[in-house]
Design a protein around this motif. Structure first.
Motif: not given
Length: 127
Positions: A85-88, A104
């Motif tokens: 994930s990039g944002d979670s 990440h």
């Protein structure tokens, strides 16, 4: 690693291609899905033959990576799970399945291959 199949659920084509190459180079068979609907369908159809799942959290249409991983673990409690994930990533502790890894984005593909390999090896030791 003959006959060890990993499902990759990712909606970014370039990420899928890089992971496919790296996983095949490491000796894995790879099945891919480019959205949540397809990922869940393949996970349910192939749960007896896949040993690991690598999933993005936001995977386009259909369920997210959290849901897919939970469903796969219902079908096979020993399956290795790696999230990307990039944002979670900050939601992993609350939403991730136990004994999983979070990678990440952006990442080196070797990180993902190492993570799935470690989890599969751990599952083998528990059997």
């Amino acid at each position: 690693m003959d006959n060890i199949t990993v499902l990759v659920v990712e909606d970014e084509v370039l990420v899928v291609l890089e992971l496919e190459d790296a996983l095949r180079d490491a000796g894995y068979s790879v099945v891919t899905a480019n959205n949540g609907h397809e990922g869940l369908k393949l996970a349910e159809e192939l749960f007896g033959s896949i040993r690991g799942i690598i999933t993005d959290i936001r995977v386009g249409a259909g369920p997210d990576g959290w849901h897919i991983a939970h469903r796969v673990r219902e079908l096979n409690p020993q399956i290795a799970v790696v999230y990307m994930s990039g944002d979670s990533a900050s939601d992993w502790a609350a939403n991730g399945v136990p004994n999983s890894h979070m990678i990440h984005k952006p990442f080196a593909t070797a990180q993902v291959v190492t993570a799935i390999s470690q989890l599969i090896n751990e599952a083998d030791r528990q059997l």
